[in-house]
Design an enzyme around this catalytic site. Structure first.
Site, PDB file in Angstrom:
ATOM      1  N   SER A  13      43.308  51.016  37.866  1.00 37.81           N
ATOM      2  CA  SER A  13      43.025  51.061  39.303  1.00 37.81           C
ATOM      3  C   SER A  13      44.272  51.254  40.148  1.00 37.81           C
ATOM      4  CB  SER A  13      42.311  49.777  39.736  1.00 37.81           C
ATOM      5  OG  SER A  13      43.055  48.630  39.354  1.00 37.81           O
ATOM      6  N   HIS A  55      44.929  44.794  45.460  1.00 36.59           N
ATOM      7  CA  HIS A  55      45.383  46.137  45.122  1.00 36.59           C
ATOM      8  C   HIS A  55      46.140  46.691  46.327  1.00 36.59           C
ATOM      9  CE1 HIS A  55      42.252  45.788  42.037  1.00 36.59           C
ATOM     10  NE2 HIS A  55      42.847  46.782  41.404  1.00 36.59           N
TER      11      HIS A  55
END
Length: 265
Positions: free
Chosen positions: A43, A246
């Site tokens: 990711s 993230h």
């Protein structure tokens, strides 16, 4: 006077040699080597956190560092195989098929999910201090004992499929600043041990990348001062379940992209 033809011939020969040498030392655009770039990984490569995403289940974003670098460098070809949630076996089984002998550049972030990134963050965000500590310690033990072999196998699979490519392995940033962060934030202790786990992971990945002859890119300095709890964070907090912890679009553009550019020129 009788030597003028010889002089002219010698001058022409010198000019021809100079032009040929110049072509070798300073090739023009048409002679520049093609860059066939393939972006692999999890990711942190696919761009989770930046959005918007493609229609696949991999959550690929054009705001991730890979497509940004490809656009900035006018590459000859670009394949975006990175996939959110990927572990090392996913790269080997599903992503390296994008590579070939014509591939000249490969980038990858991988290893965080193998070490249980999601479970560790969940334990620390919602669990007790002891649960967090245990989860971090388990992840660190895995990173030092088991992950190296998985990384070796992954880098070897990449080398086998793309023997002519430069392999660049990008690491993960520390996620947190450890100063004041409000009443609902994780404690300073939890944030500190999570950052220490990121340091362990960076050390392991750097070591195995070096052993594979790859270039390791340490992204931690580029994100310093921009973690969760910073005045200008480049890491998403818990505002989104999928995107939590993230990089956001700024993190990919101002953190990962400059880190990659620093080693590619």
């Amino acid at each position: 006077m009788p030597h003028r033809p010889l002089a002219r011939a010698l001058a022409a020969l010198v000019a021809l040699c100079t032009a040929a040498l110049g072509a070798v030392l300073a090739p023009g655009t048409a002679q520049a080597a093609a860059v066939n770039y393939v972006a692999l990984g999890d990711s942190y490569s696919s761009g989770v956190g930046a959005g918007p995403y493609d229609l696949s289940s991999c959550l690929r974003s054009q705001k991730s560092y890979a497509p940004l670098w490809a656009a900035a460098n006018a590459v000859s070809s670009f394949q975006f195989a990175a996939c959110g949630g990927a572990v090392t076996s996913d790269v080997i089984n599903n992503q390296v098929s994008s590579l070939s002998t014509s591939t000249t550049l490969v980038t990858i972030t991988i290893g965080g999910n193998d070490a249980g990134f999601v479970d560790v963050i969940t334990s620390c965000r919602f669990g007790s201090t002891s649960n967090c500590t245990n989860a971090v310690n388990e992840a660190k033990a895995f990173a030092t004992a088991t992950l190296p072999g998985r990384l070796d196998a992954t880098y070897s699979a990449i080398r086998n499929r793309a023997p002519n490519a430069r392999l660049i392995v990008l690491g993960y940033p520390r996620l947190f600043e450890t100063g004041s962060c409000g009443l609902l934030a994780m404690s300073t202790y939890k944030r500190t041990i999570l950052n220490e786990a990121a340091d362990v992971l960076a050390t392991v990945i750097s070591g195995r990348a070096g052993a594979a002859g790859a270039t390791f890119v340490d992204t931690r300095p580029y994100f310093a001062g921009h973690g969760v709890c910073a005045a200008d964070p480049w890491i998403n907090d818990i505002s989104g379940v999928i995107e939590a912890y993230h990089p956001d679009a700024d993190g990919y553009r101002h953190g990962y992209l400059p880190a990659l550019t620093a080693v590619t020129g």
